[in-house]
Design a protein around this motif. Structure first.
Motif, PDB file in Angstrom:
ATOM      1  N   CYS A 271       0.843  -1.202   0.000  1.00  0.00           N
ATOM      2  CA  CYS A 271       0.000   0.000   0.000  1.00  0.00           C
ATOM      3  C   CYS A 271       0.876   1.248   0.000  1.00  0.00           C
ATOM      4  O   CYS A 271       0.366   2.355  -0.207  1.00  0.00           O
ATOM      5  CB  CYS A 271      -0.938  -0.002   1.184  1.00  0.00           C
ATOM      6  N   ALA A 272       2.186   1.060   0.227  1.00  0.00           N
ATOM      7  CA  ALA A 272       3.096   2.211   0.138  1.00  0.00           C
ATOM      8  C   ALA A 272       3.129   2.758  -1.297  1.00  0.00           C
ATOM      9  O   ALA A 272       3.590   3.872  -1.524  1.00  0.00           O
ATOM     10  CB  ALA A 272       4.498   1.819   0.591  1.00  0.00           C
ATOM     11  N   THR A 273       2.605   1.997  -2.268  1.00  0.00           N
ATOM     12  CA  THR A 273       2.548   2.510  -3.645  1.00  0.00           C
ATOM     13  C   THR A 273       1.511   3.626  -3.786  1.00  0.00           C
ATOM     14  O   THR A 273       1.554   4.381  -4.757  1.00  0.00           O
ATOM     15  CB  THR A 273       2.198   1.393  -4.668  1.00  0.00           C
TER      16      THR A 273
ATOM     17  N   ARG B 176      -1.102  -5.938  -2.759  1.00  0.00           N
ATOM     18  CA  ARG B 176      -0.691  -4.713  -2.056  1.00  0.00           C
ATOM     19  C   ARG B 176      -1.012  -4.862  -0.574  1.00  0.00           C
ATOM     20  O   ARG B 176      -2.150  -4.658  -0.151  1.00  0.00           O
ATOM     21  CB  ARG B 176      -1.403  -3.506  -2.673  1.00  0.00           C
ATOM     22  N   TYR B 177       0.026  -5.252   0.171  1.00  0.00           N
ATOM     23  CA  TYR B 177      -0.173  -5.474   1.604  1.00  0.00           C
ATOM     24  C   TYR B 177      -0.267  -4.145   2.318  1.00  0.00           C
ATOM     25  O   TYR B 177       0.487  -3.221   2.025  1.00  0.00           O
ATOM     26  CB  TYR B 177       1.013  -6.163   2.268  1.00  0.00           C
ATOM     27  N   PHE B 178      -1.112  -4.134   3.330  1.00  0.00           N
ATOM     28  CA  PHE B 178      -1.069  -3.039   4.290  1.00  0.00           C
ATOM     29  C   PHE B 178      -0.069  -3.488   5.373  1.00  0.00           C
ATOM     30  O   PHE B 178       0.896  -4.165   5.039  1.00  0.00           O
ATOM     31  CB  PHE B 178      -2.495  -2.688   4.730  1.00  0.00           C
ATOM     32  N   ASN B 179      -0.219  -3.119   6.619  1.00  0.00           N
ATOM     33  CA  ASN B 179       0.828  -3.462   7.590  1.00  0.00           C
ATOM     34  C   ASN B 179       0.659  -4.889   8.089  1.00  0.00           C
ATOM     35  O   ASN B 179      -0.364  -5.214   8.695  1.00  0.00           O
ATOM     36  CB  ASN B 179       0.805  -2.478   8.756  1.00  0.00           C
ATOM     37  N   VAL B 180       1.644  -5.706   7.835  1.00  0.00           N
ATOM     38  CA  VAL B 180       1.551  -7.111   8.209  1.00  0.00           C
ATOM     39  C   VAL B 180       2.031  -7.251   9.652  1.00  0.00           C
ATOM     40  O   VAL B 180       3.036  -6.652  10.043  1.00  0.00           O
ATOM     41  CB  VAL B 180       2.383  -7.979   7.257  1.00  0.00           C
TER      42      VAL B 180
ATOM     43  N   ILE C 125      -2.255   6.332  11.382  1.00  0.00           N
ATOM     44  CA  ILE C 125      -3.195   5.203  11.398  1.00  0.00           C
ATOM     45  C   ILE C 125      -2.809   4.196  10.318  1.00  0.00           C
ATOM     46  O   ILE C 125      -2.533   4.569   9.182  1.00  0.00           O
ATOM     47  CB  ILE C 125      -4.628   5.732  11.189  1.00  0.00           C
ATOM     48  N   ARG C 126      -2.790   2.914  10.724  1.00  0.00           N
ATOM     49  CA  ARG C 126      -2.443   1.836   9.792  1.00  0.00           C
ATOM     50  C   ARG C 126      -3.419   0.671   9.943  1.00  0.00           C
ATOM     51  O   ARG C 126      -4.073   0.526  10.969  1.00  0.00           O
ATOM     52  CB  ARG C 126      -1.014   1.311  10.076  1.00  0.00           C
ATOM     53  N   ASP C 127      -3.417  -0.198   8.937  1.00  0.00           N
ATOM     54  CA  ASP C 127      -4.285  -1.377   8.873  1.00  0.00           C
ATOM     55  C   ASP C 127      -3.384  -2.593   9.118  1.00  0.00           C
ATOM     56  O   ASP C 127      -2.517  -2.897   8.295  1.00  0.00           O
ATOM     57  CB  ASP C 127      -4.900  -1.392   7.461  1.00  0.00           C
TER      58      ASP C 127
ATOM     59  N   ARG D  16       7.996  13.785  13.323  1.00  0.00           N
ATOM     60  CA  ARG D  16       7.526  12.865  12.281  1.00  0.00           C
ATOM     61  C   ARG D  16       8.695  12.131  11.629  1.00  0.00           C
ATOM     62  O   ARG D  16       9.783  12.709  11.523  1.00  0.00           O
ATOM     63  CB  ARG D  16       6.800  13.648  11.185  1.00  0.00           C
ATOM     64  N   ARG D  17       8.458  10.915  11.154  1.00  0.00           N
ATOM     65  CA  ARG D  17       9.465  10.160  10.398  1.00  0.00           C
ATOM     66  C   ARG D  17       9.211  10.423   8.914  1.00  0.00           C
ATOM     67  O   ARG D  17       8.067  10.252   8.459  1.00  0.00           O
ATOM     68  CB  ARG D  17       9.287   8.670  10.719  1.00  0.00           C
ATOM     69  N   PRO D  18      10.222  10.843   8.164  1.00  0.00           N
ATOM     70  CA  PRO D  18       9.982  11.134   6.744  1.00  0.00           C
ATOM     71  C   PRO D  18       9.411   9.914   6.016  1.00  0.00           C
ATOM     72  O   PRO D  18       9.803   8.785   6.288  1.00  0.00           O
ATOM     73  CB  PRO D  18      11.371  11.469   6.186  1.00  0.00           C
TER      74      PRO D  18
HETATM   75  N1  UFG Z   1       6.159   4.144  14.410  1.00  0.00           N
HETATM   76  C1  UFG Z   1       6.414   4.830  15.581  1.00  0.00           C
HETATM   77  N2  UFG Z   1       7.449   4.388  16.353  1.00  0.00           N
HETATM   78  C2  UFG Z   1       8.229   3.331  16.016  1.00  0.00           C
HETATM   79  C3  UFG Z   1       7.957   2.644  14.810  1.00  0.00           C
HETATM   80  C4  UFG Z   1       6.908   3.093  14.017  1.00  0.00           C
HETATM   81  O1  UFG Z   1       5.739   5.786  15.912  1.00  0.00           O
HETATM   82  O2  UFG Z   1       9.171   3.012  16.768  1.00  0.00           O
HETATM   83  C5  UFG Z   1       5.034   4.581  13.574  1.00  0.00           C
HETATM   84  C6  UFG Z   1       5.466   4.969  12.169  1.00  0.00           C
HETATM   85  O3  UFG Z   1       5.900   6.295  12.131  1.00  0.00           O
HETATM   86  C7  UFG Z   1       4.170   4.692  11.386  1.00  0.00           C
HETATM   87  C8  UFG Z   1       3.543   3.526  12.135  1.00  0.00           C
HETATM   88  O4  UFG Z   1       4.142   3.496  13.412  1.00  0.00           O
HETATM   89  O5  UFG Z   1       3.334   5.805  11.491  1.00  0.00           O
HETATM   90  C9  UFG Z   1       3.776   2.192  11.444  1.00  0.00           C
HETATM   91  O6  UFG Z   1       5.165   2.107  11.153  1.00  0.00           O
HETATM   92  P1  UFG Z   1       5.863   0.756  10.678  1.00  0.00           P
HETATM   93  O7  UFG Z   1       7.320   1.059  10.518  1.00  0.00           O
HETATM   94  O8  UFG Z   1       5.481  -0.358  11.579  1.00  0.00           O
HETATM   95  O9  UFG Z   1       5.192   0.463   9.292  1.00  0.00           O
HETATM   96  P2  UFG Z   1       5.073   1.382   8.004  1.00  0.00           P
HETATM   97  O10 UFG Z   1       3.643   1.807   7.953  1.00  0.00           O
HETATM   98  O11 UFG Z   1       6.083   2.438   7.916  1.00  0.00           O
HETATM   99  O12 UFG Z   1       5.471   0.382   6.842  1.00  0.00           O
HETATM  100  C10 UFG Z   1       5.022  -0.899   6.837  1.00  0.00           C
HETATM  101  C11 UFG Z   1       5.992  -1.818   6.107  1.00  0.00           C
HETATM  102  C12 UFG Z   1       5.987  -1.545   4.664  1.00  0.00           C
HETATM  103  C13 UFG Z   1       4.596  -1.435   4.120  1.00  0.00           C
HETATM  104  C14 UFG Z   1       3.832  -0.442   4.907  1.00  0.00           C
HETATM  105  C15 UFG Z   1       2.444  -0.269   4.442  1.00  0.00           C
HETATM  106  O13 UFG Z   1       7.288  -1.642   6.611  1.00  0.00           O
HETATM  107  O14 UFG Z   1       6.630  -2.591   4.018  1.00  0.00           O
HETATM  108  O15 UFG Z   1       3.799  -0.897   6.241  1.00  0.00           O
HETATM  109  O16 UFG Z   1       1.800   0.653   5.282  1.00  0.00           O
HETATM  110  F1  UFG Z   1       4.601  -1.045   2.856  1.00  0.00           F
END
Ligand code: UFG
Length: 342
Positions: free
Chosen positions: A125-127, A181-185, A234-236, A294-296
């Motif tokens: 879903c990062a796409t 397209r995976y969301f957060n696994v 927010i994530r799924d 925020r994390r870029p």
């Molecule tokens: N987060 C924190 N603190 C942490 C780690 C993460 O606040 O120590 C936040 C991040 O900023 C983000 C959320 O938690 O807002 C989820 O972060 P993750 O790193 O767990 O996951 P991402 O959403 O960045 O990415 C993951 C996978 C990708 C995938 C994506 C889809 O790493 O492969 O989900 O959303 F594409």
């Protein structure tokens, strides 16, 4: 079927390999072990059902991959091998273009040379980048405009497959693919045998569980000023076993010439603060929480409209309770506090 599983020593790939073996398939795992764990292979090896072959090989070694495919009569590939940390991809984009895009080109060359017919691709879903508000929950027709190099490499993977499929059609070859397209696994195999072990770990749920175990000094919340109800992203979160199940359903459904794309998620989003609270409830542990910048590369809200795969293949996530998802990961972390290394 004889299935090549790239990245089968990694988190998602090992769960998928286990599921395929249990279903009686022959599984050929190829993994460079750059981020994967040979011990994951050792743990799935005794599974009843199919036969497991493991080859330590980088996907850029095209000739070796082609030999492997021919030797084991592989007609189906599940391509999991990739680097998958959004933040790392922003800091080191070339690492991602080399390991994700270049490796996929090499893999596909080997697949085409050796006559592979079906290809199931781990997209993301990062796409979608930052989807327009009116398109959340996100459907597959949402514009794909990634905001991180990681998301860009996954979109490139989809585009490469589209072009390869078109060329195969023109030349009368059987080739089909699905971009999932995976969301957060999240979560782990519920027997506690397989789990998530990244170095360094950056994903939210494992990071919070490590804090609950006392293995790290608290948790950082990256950004508290997002336009969401509690200010955090927010994530799924989709359970890895449901994800493996979706792969099997898609693999079985692919027919010559098919080009499919499916979103895989539970369809509900949870904020970073909600995850932290749920971990406190499940583990009964307390730990420090630091609010940080925020994390870029992080979009504010991502959750799936996964109705297409439900309508077409009857798949939907079975494990939709956040606490159950976290509990399965907690079992892994308690039983394997040092991951596969201890
Ligand atoms: N987060 C924190 N603190 C942490 C780690 C993460 O606040 O120590 C936040 C991040 O900023 C983000 C959320 O938690 O807002 C989820 O972060 P993750 O790193 O767990 O996951 P991402 O959403 O960045 O990415 C993951 C996978 C990708 C995938 C994506 C889809 O790493 O492969 O989900 O959303 F594409």
């Amino acid at each position: 079927m004889n299935v090549l599983v790239t990245g089968g020593a990694g988190y998602i790939g090992s769960h998928a390999a286990q599921r395929l073996l249990r279903d009686g398939h022959t599984v050929v795992v190829v993994d460079s072990l750059l981020r994967g764990h040979e011990r994951a292979i050792d743990r799935i090896r005794p599974q009843s059902g199919g036969r497991l072959v493991f080859a330590k090989l980088d996907l850029n070694e095209r000739a070796g991959i082609e030999r492997l495919i021919r030797e084991h009569g592989v007609a189906t590939v599940m391509h999991f091998a990739a680097l998958a940390a959004v933040g790392e991809s922003v800091e080191n984009p070339m690492l991602y273009y080399r390991n994700n895009t270049c490796a996929m080109v090499s893999l596909l060359e080997a697949c085409l040379a050796a006559g592979v017919e079906r290809f199931v691709f781990s997209s993301s879903c990062a796409t979608y980048g930052v989807p327009p508000e009116r398109m959340i929950p996100i459907p597959e027709h949402c514009p794909q405009c990634p905001i991180s190099p990681y998301g860009e490499t996954k979109l490139q993977g989809e585009r490469i497959l589209r072009d390869v499929a078109e060329a195969c059609r023109r030349s009368g070859r059987d080739f089909s693919y699905a971009a999932l397209r995976y969301f957060n696994v999240a979560g782990c195999d519920r027997s506690g045998l397989l789990g998530e072990d990244h170095t360094p770990e950056t994903h939210l749920i494992p990071v919070v569980l490590q804090a609950a175990l006392g293995r790290r000094d608290g948790v950082s919340v990256f950004g508290t000023d997002y336009p969401t109800p509690d200010g955090t992203c927010i994530r799924d979160y989709l359970h890895v076993e449901d994800l493996a199940d979706a792969h099997v359903k898609v693999m079985e459904a692919l027919r010559p010439g098919d080009e499919r794309a499916y979103n895989l998620g539970i369809g509900t989003g949870y904020s970073v603060r909600q995850i932290i609270e749920a971990v406190r409830e499940v583990t009964g542990a307390d730990f420090k929480v630091r609010e940080q910048a925020r994390r870029p590369g992080d979009p504010p809200r991502l959750f799936a409209d996964a109705s297409r795969i439900h309508a077409e293949l009857g798949w939907s996530a079975r494990i939709t309770d956040l606490r159950e998802i976290i509990d399965s990961a907690w079992r892994w972390f308690r039983q394997n506090p040092k991951g596969y290394g201890g």
